[in-house]
Write a protein that holds these residues in place. Sequence first.
Motif, PDB file in Angstrom:
ATOM      1  N   GLN A   1       0.821  -1.204   0.000  1.00  0.00           N
ATOM      2  CA  GLN A   1       0.000   0.000   0.000  1.00  0.00           C
ATOM      3  C   GLN A   1       0.858   1.258   0.000  1.00  0.00           C
ATOM      4  O   GLN A   1       0.583   2.206  -0.735  1.00  0.00           O
ATOM      5  CB  GLN A   1      -0.931   0.030   1.216  1.00  0.00           C
ATOM      6  CG  GLN A   1      -1.912  -1.089   1.256  1.00  0.00           C
ATOM      7  CD  GLN A   1      -1.419  -2.304   2.036  1.00  0.00           C
ATOM      8  OE1 GLN A   1      -0.236  -2.439   2.320  1.00  0.00           O
ATOM      9  NE2 GLN A   1      -2.309  -3.190   2.363  1.00  0.00           N
ATOM     10  N   VAL A   2       1.885   1.258   0.827  1.00  0.00           N
ATOM     11  CA  VAL A   2       2.743   2.441   0.921  1.00  0.00           C
ATOM     12  C   VAL A   2       3.486   2.660  -0.388  1.00  0.00           C
ATOM     13  O   VAL A   2       3.570   3.775  -0.893  1.00  0.00           O
ATOM     14  CB  VAL A   2       3.730   2.304   2.101  1.00  0.00           C
ATOM     15  CG1 VAL A   2       4.729   3.436   2.102  1.00  0.00           C
ATOM     16  CG2 VAL A   2       2.967   2.267   3.409  1.00  0.00           C
ATOM     17  N   LEU A   3       4.001   1.580  -0.952  1.00  0.00           N
ATOM     18  CA  LEU A   3       4.765   1.716  -2.184  1.00  0.00           C
ATOM     19  C   LEU A   3       3.876   2.068  -3.376  1.00  0.00           C
ATOM     20  O   LEU A   3       4.217   2.925  -4.184  1.00  0.00           O
ATOM     21  CB  LEU A   3       5.541   0.432  -2.476  1.00  0.00           C
ATOM     22  CG  LEU A   3       6.616   0.094  -1.448  1.00  0.00           C
ATOM     23  CD1 LEU A   3       7.251  -1.243  -1.774  1.00  0.00           C
ATOM     24  CD2 LEU A   3       7.658   1.179  -1.376  1.00  0.00           C
ATOM     25  N   ALA A   4       2.726   1.421  -3.476  1.00  0.00           N
ATOM     26  CA  ALA A   4       1.854   1.645  -4.629  1.00  0.00           C
ATOM     27  C   ALA A   4       1.197   3.014  -4.588  1.00  0.00           C
ATOM     28  O   ALA A   4       0.972   3.630  -5.627  1.00  0.00           O
ATOM     29  CB  ALA A   4       0.785   0.555  -4.697  1.00  0.00           C
ATOM     30  N   ILE A   5       0.897   3.503  -3.422  1.00  0.00           N
ATOM     31  CA  ILE A   5       0.212   4.788  -3.303  1.00  0.00           C
ATOM     32  C   ILE A   5       1.204   5.911  -3.015  1.00  0.00           C
ATOM     33  O   ILE A   5       1.127   6.986  -3.596  1.00  0.00           O
ATOM     34  CB  ILE A   5      -0.858   4.729  -2.191  1.00  0.00           C
ATOM     35  CG1 ILE A   5      -1.947   3.727  -2.577  1.00  0.00           C
ATOM     36  CG2 ILE A   5      -1.473   6.096  -1.952  1.00  0.00           C
ATOM     37  CD1 ILE A   5      -2.893   3.394  -1.463  1.00  0.00           C
ATOM     38  N   GLY A   6       2.150   5.632  -2.131  1.00  0.00           N
ATOM     39  CA  GLY A   6       3.045   6.680  -1.657  1.00  0.00           C
ATOM     40  C   GLY A   6       4.030   7.207  -2.663  1.00  0.00           C
ATOM     41  O   GLY A   6       4.219   8.420  -2.776  1.00  0.00           O
TER      42      GLY A   6
ATOM     43  N   ILE B   1       2.405   9.530  -5.394  1.00  0.00           N
ATOM     44  CA  ILE B   1       1.891  10.766  -4.799  1.00  0.00           C
ATOM     45  C   ILE B   1       3.048  11.671  -4.383  1.00  0.00           C
ATOM     46  O   ILE B   1       3.022  12.877  -4.643  1.00  0.00           O
ATOM     47  CB  ILE B   1       0.958  10.460  -3.610  1.00  0.00           C
ATOM     48  CG1 ILE B   1      -0.353   9.875  -4.142  1.00  0.00           C
ATOM     49  CG2 ILE B   1       0.688  11.711  -2.791  1.00  0.00           C
ATOM     50  CD1 ILE B   1      -1.317   9.434  -3.071  1.00  0.00           C
ATOM     51  N   CYS B   2       4.062  11.117  -3.739  1.00  0.00           N
ATOM     52  CA  CYS B   2       5.219  11.931  -3.340  1.00  0.00           C
ATOM     53  C   CYS B   2       5.917  12.513  -4.563  1.00  0.00           C
ATOM     54  O   CYS B   2       6.296  13.680  -4.567  1.00  0.00           O
ATOM     55  CB  CYS B   2       6.191  11.111  -2.510  1.00  0.00           C
ATOM     56  SG  CYS B   2       5.685  10.925  -0.796  1.00  0.00           S
ATOM     57  N   ALA B   3       6.078  11.708  -5.603  1.00  0.00           N
ATOM     58  CA  ALA B   3       6.730  12.200  -6.820  1.00  0.00           C
ATOM     59  C   ALA B   3       5.925  13.338  -7.434  1.00  0.00           C
ATOM     60  O   ALA B   3       6.491  14.358  -7.857  1.00  0.00           O
ATOM     61  CB  ALA B   3       6.889  11.069  -7.824  1.00  0.00           C
TER      62      ALA B   3
ATOM     63  N   ALA C   1       7.209  17.194  -7.619  1.00  0.00           N
ATOM     64  CA  ALA C   1       7.277  17.828  -8.935  1.00  0.00           C
ATOM     65  C   ALA C   1       6.551  19.160  -8.937  1.00  0.00           C
ATOM     66  O   ALA C   1       7.011  20.131  -9.551  1.00  0.00           O
ATOM     67  CB  ALA C   1       6.684  16.904  -9.996  1.00  0.00           C
ATOM     68  N   THR C   2       5.433  19.253  -8.220  1.00  0.00           N
ATOM     69  CA  THR C   2       4.681  20.512  -8.213  1.00  0.00           C
ATOM     70  C   THR C   2       5.396  21.601  -7.432  1.00  0.00           C
ATOM     71  O   THR C   2       5.220  22.775  -7.712  1.00  0.00           O
ATOM     72  CB  THR C   2       3.272  20.321  -7.623  1.00  0.00           C
ATOM     73  OG1 THR C   2       3.378  19.886  -6.274  1.00  0.00           O
ATOM     74  CG2 THR C   2       2.460  19.370  -8.435  1.00  0.00           C
ATOM     75  N   THR C   3       6.191  21.225  -6.443  1.00  0.00           N
ATOM     76  CA  THR C   3       6.894  22.252  -5.677  1.00  0.00           C
ATOM     77  C   THR C   3       8.217  22.649  -6.302  1.00  0.00           C
ATOM     78  O   THR C   3       8.705  23.746  -6.082  1.00  0.00           O
ATOM     79  CB  THR C   3       7.149  21.776  -4.230  1.00  0.00           C
ATOM     80  OG1 THR C   3       7.806  20.525  -4.259  1.00  0.00           O
ATOM     81  CG2 THR C   3       5.868  21.680  -3.456  1.00  0.00           C
ATOM     82  N   VAL C   4       8.816  21.787  -7.095  1.00  0.00           N
ATOM     83  CA  VAL C   4      10.125  22.068  -7.680  1.00  0.00           C
ATOM     84  C   VAL C   4      10.012  22.892  -8.956  1.00  0.00           C
ATOM     85  O   VAL C   4      10.753  23.852  -9.141  1.00  0.00           O
ATOM     86  CB  VAL C   4      10.886  20.750  -7.950  1.00  0.00           C
ATOM     87  CG1 VAL C   4      12.142  21.001  -8.751  1.00  0.00           C
ATOM     88  CG2 VAL C   4      11.218  20.076  -6.631  1.00  0.00           C
TER      89      VAL C   4
END
Length: 168
Positions: free
Chosen positions: A17-22, A25-27, A31-34
Amino acid sequence: MNYELAYDAAHAFAGWQVLAIGVPICALMIATTVYDKFPPLMFIFFHGSYEFARTVTGFALLIFIPICAAIIYNNIKLASLSRHNDCTQIAGVVTDFKPRPVRGVLEKFTLNDIQFEYSNFSPEMGGFAELAADGGPIYEGANIRLCYITRMKNRKNEKTIIRVETRS
């Protein structure tokens, strides 16, 4: 009696769950902040200003990262308990097995007059969560050995299965 290992929390790290969702979403959030300009898909999510998008992204990361860290910490703790055998072990034949109903989330069974329940719906529960419908080793009449811990959750004692072995 010989038992074969079917599940061991010592072999689980973060859970799918953490890998598939996290990770996606983190990427996406990073990307939106960089970038000074949003990738084209980001216009779907943010119609306002760039500063608004950065604020929303920051708050989302402040919420999302601790949740992921808590799930990973819980899995590491369960793995440690399994490796050191710091758990209650019981063996016997599964009775009163209730598979997950169509609209439900929990699968239930009894082993040596002790009731257990588990679900693959919630990643924060941790521990064993492989449903019989998905090929799990627990079903009515199965001869198994469990290693479990009891934790206080939601004002009741809940058992978390950290190792499942089936009789070979």
